[in-house]
Design a protein around this motif. Structure first.
Motif, mmCIF file in Angstrom:
data_model
loop_
_atom_site.group_PDB
_atom_site.id
_atom_site.type_symbol
_atom_site.label_atom_id
_atom_site.label_comp_id
_atom_site.label_asym_id
_atom_site.label_seq_id
_atom_site.Cartn_x
_atom_site.Cartn_y
_atom_site.Cartn_z
ATOM 1 N N SER A 120 0.949 -1.425 0.201
ATOM 2 C CA SER A 120 -0.157 0.074 0.079
ATOM 3 C C SER A 120 0.900 1.271 -0.055
ATOM 4 C CB SER A 120 -0.683 0.020 1.109
ATOM 5 O OG SER A 120 -1.642 -1.041 1.315
ATOM 6 N N LYS A 121 0.379 2.330 -0.750
ATOM 7 C CA LYS A 121 1.080 3.402 -0.697
ATOM 8 C C LYS A 121 0.199 4.532 -0.218
ATOM 9 C CE LYS A 121 4.384 2.448 -4.142
ATOM 10 N NZ LYS A 121 4.930 2.833 -5.477
ATOM 11 N N THR A 162 -0.871 8.646 -0.981
ATOM 12 C CA THR A 162 -0.932 9.393 -2.152
ATOM 13 C C THR A 162 0.017 10.224 -2.575
ATOM 14 O OG1 THR A 162 -1.995 11.542 -1.433
ATOM 15 C CG2 THR A 162 -3.554 9.701 -1.882
ATOM 16 N N LYS A 163 0.335 10.536 -3.938
ATOM 17 C CA LYS A 163 1.494 11.179 -4.477
ATOM 18 C C LYS A 163 1.608 12.744 -3.699
ATOM 19 C CE LYS A 163 3.568 12.628 -8.681
ATOM 20 N NZ LYS A 163 3.601 12.833 -10.070
ATOM 21 N N LEU A 202 2.656 12.267 -0.140
ATOM 22 C CA LEU A 202 4.423 12.129 -0.217
ATOM 23 C C LEU A 202 5.104 13.384 -0.214
ATOM 24 C CD1 LEU A 202 6.511 10.093 -0.197
ATOM 25 C CD2 LEU A 202 6.396 9.571 -2.475
#
Length: 84
Positions: free
Chosen positions: A2-3, A5-6, A9
């Motif tokens: 999982s990441k 959001t841009k 970040l």
């Protein structure tokens, strides 16, 4: 995996960058303060030596001329009367 959001970040990176800048600035200022403190200590030591030297000169002058007040402009002096 999982990441975040841009955008999140980028915001996190920007925030960390600002923190790093402040920490760096504090480090630089701390080093400058240490250098200033060291210079101040050296100047205070020099002042102490100069004052001791002047005191010795005053003692020599008093032995030769008695108690006097010296005009630093022209070197003339006046005797200082004893207080009784």
């Amino acid at each position: 995996m999982s990441k975040i959001t841009k955008e999140q970040l980028e915001e996190l990176k920007e925030s960390q960058g600002k923190i790093n800048q402040v920490v760096n600035t504090v480090g630089v200022l701390t080093i400058q303060k240490i250098n200033i403190d060291n210079q101040k200590d050296a100047q205070l030591e020099e002042l102490k030596k100069l004052e001791e030297s002047q005191l010795e000169l005053r003692k020599e002058l008093e032995e030769q001329y008695g108690k006097i007040s010296v005009n630093l402009e022209d070197g003339s002096y006046e005797e200082i009367p004893d207080k009784e």
